[in-house]
Design an enzyme around this catalytic site. Structure first.
Site, PDB file in Angstrom:
ATOM      1  CB  THR A 112      -1.259   0.362   1.115  1.00 15.20           C
ATOM      2  OG1 THR A 112      -1.572  -0.987   0.879  1.00 15.20           O
ATOM      3  CG2 THR A 112      -1.719   1.274   1.025  1.00 15.20           C
ATOM      4  N   GLY A 136      -8.952  -5.070   2.466  1.00 11.13           N
ATOM      5  CA  GLY A 136      -8.101  -4.893   3.786  1.00 11.13           C
ATOM      6  C   GLY A 136      -7.722  -3.855   4.767  1.00 11.13           C
ATOM      7  CG  ASP A 137      -4.891  -2.513   6.557  1.00 11.47           C
ATOM      8  OD1 ASP A 137      -4.307  -3.316   5.298  1.00 11.47           O
ATOM      9  OD2 ASP A 137      -3.347  -1.671   7.023  1.00 11.47           O
ATOM     10  CB  THR A 183       1.790  -0.489   3.981  1.00  9.53           C
ATOM     11  OG1 THR A 183       2.666  -1.322   3.055  1.00  9.53           O
ATOM     12  CG2 THR A 183       3.189  -0.502   4.504  1.00  9.53           C
ATOM     13  N   GLY A 184       1.129  -3.338   4.658  1.00 11.23           N
ATOM     14  CA  GLY A 184       1.413  -5.165   4.535  1.00 11.23           C
ATOM     15  C   GLY A 184       0.344  -5.852   5.100  1.00 11.23           C
ATOM     16  CG  LEU A 185      -1.607 -10.184   5.551  1.00  6.45           C
ATOM     17  CD1 LEU A 185      -1.951 -10.948   4.058  1.00  6.45           C
ATOM     18  CD2 LEU A 185      -1.644 -11.804   6.470  1.00  6.45           C
ATOM     19  N   GLY A 186      -3.166  -7.206   5.695  1.00  6.06           N
ATOM     20  CA  GLY A 186      -4.406  -6.139   6.097  1.00  6.06           C
ATOM     21  C   GLY A 186      -5.030  -6.788   7.061  1.00  6.06           C
ATOM     22  NE  ARG A 217      -7.232  -8.704   1.451  1.00  5.68           N
ATOM     23  CZ  ARG A 217      -6.642  -7.914   1.707  1.00  5.68           C
ATOM     24  NH1 ARG A 217      -6.135  -7.147   0.887  1.00  5.68           N
ATOM     25  NH2 ARG A 217      -5.561  -8.224   2.652  1.00  5.68           N
TER      26      ARG A 217
END
Length: 304
Positions: free
Chosen positions: A151, A181-182, A202-205, A179
């Site tokens: 992100t 995410g965050d 940023t990363g795995l939501g 889907r």
């Protein structure tokens, strides 16, 4: 008065440079954030944001974006929007709405069309080719497709002391249709309060949303922690909690800035790049690692 802009990932350098030049000449943080993120969204070489973003399981580019005004705490966000250029601009427009400020899918597209935002097929030939190759690997090699979730997120402070935050992403590659995410979720992917500061993630939501990490960083800065301390503590606490509860944790990286123009970043991965520019620091790319304690820029090290 100090001013500045900080962003996730080296891909934001060109955008941050534009935002930096604007802020230097008195541009508001609203415009600086929007213009900076639009540059990332419009560049097809960045495969996790905007035009040319990697598609979902049905080979469609679904985009998420958010904008927050730190003076009023107004929020605008879109999720799963297709075929519209610059979702950050749509999110900013939504932040002016008293109600219905977070729209998804068809509703977001209907709103964007009604407000005259530019329609565009966001799928490129290259992203289709990457999709086909990854799809083949998933079928033939049991390859895990869930990668490419970088992100672009930014926090900005202008000469008037106003702060804003923004995010934009195409999300997980080959994600399930719908889907989210965050990135467009307030408190998780972003949060800003001009009385304290702001943060973006940023990363795995799916893991970031379990900790509302951006709000937590702002809360910690409000309690007196420096941005570096707040970022590092928030990432470590969430990382450790998830490891204890579920035995594994995805990528988590953050950047933040307080209302004094002080900044920080932290990560749980080996190397995370970010871009910072302030009234006394030209646009600069730094690296931070999961060891913490320092930011590295070429042959220079900034310890905190």
């Amino acid at each position: 008065m100090k001013w500045g802009i900080i962003a996730t990932w080296e891909m934001a350098l060109e955008g941050v440079t534009k935002g930096f030049n604007g802020l230097k000449n008195g541009m508001s943080c609203d415009n600086a954030i929007e213009e900076a993120i639009k540059i990332v969204e419009d560049n097809p070489k960045y495969k996790s944001v905007g035009y040319g973003g990697l598609p979902n399981e049905d080979c469609e580019v679904e985009l998420d974006a958010a904008f927050m005004n730190g003076d009023t705490l107004s929020i605008g966000a879109v999720a799963g929007i297709r075929n519209f250029k610059n979702p950050i601009s749509i999110a900013r427009q939504l932040s002016n709405e008293r109600f219905n400020c977070f729209l998804v899918g068809f509703g977001a597209e209907k709103y964007a069309l009604g407000k005259g935002f530019e329609e565009r097929n966001m799928l490129t030939k290259e992203s289709i080719n990457i999709y086909e190759e990854k799809r083949r690997k998933v079928i033939e090699e049991e390859f895990n497709p869930y990668e490419g979730h970088d992100t672009v997120g930014m926090v900005s402070l202008d000469v008037e002391g106003k702060m804003c935050a923004g995010t934009s992403t195409s999300g997980l590659f080959m994600k399930r249709k719908g889907r989210v995410g965050d990135s467009p979720i307030p408190g998780s992917g972003f949060y800003v309060d001009s009385c304290i500061g702001g943060a973006v993630a940023t990363g795995l939501g799916e893991d970031i949303m379990k900790g509302c990490i951006s709000y937590e960083i702002v809360r910690l800065m409000g309690e007196g922690h420096s941005p570096s301390e707040a970022a590092e503590k928030a990432v470590k606490d969430l990382n450790d909690r998830l490891l204890k509860r579920q035995g594994k944790v995805g990528d988590i990286s953050v950047v933040c800035m307080n209302n004094k123009g002080e900044w920080g970043a932290a990560t749980n991965i080996e190397e995370f790049s970010f871009v910072i520019a302030t009234n006394d620091l030209p646009p600069t790319v730094y690296l931070v690692s999961n060891k913490g304690g320092e930011y590295i820029e070429r042959n220079k090290i900034y310890r905190y």
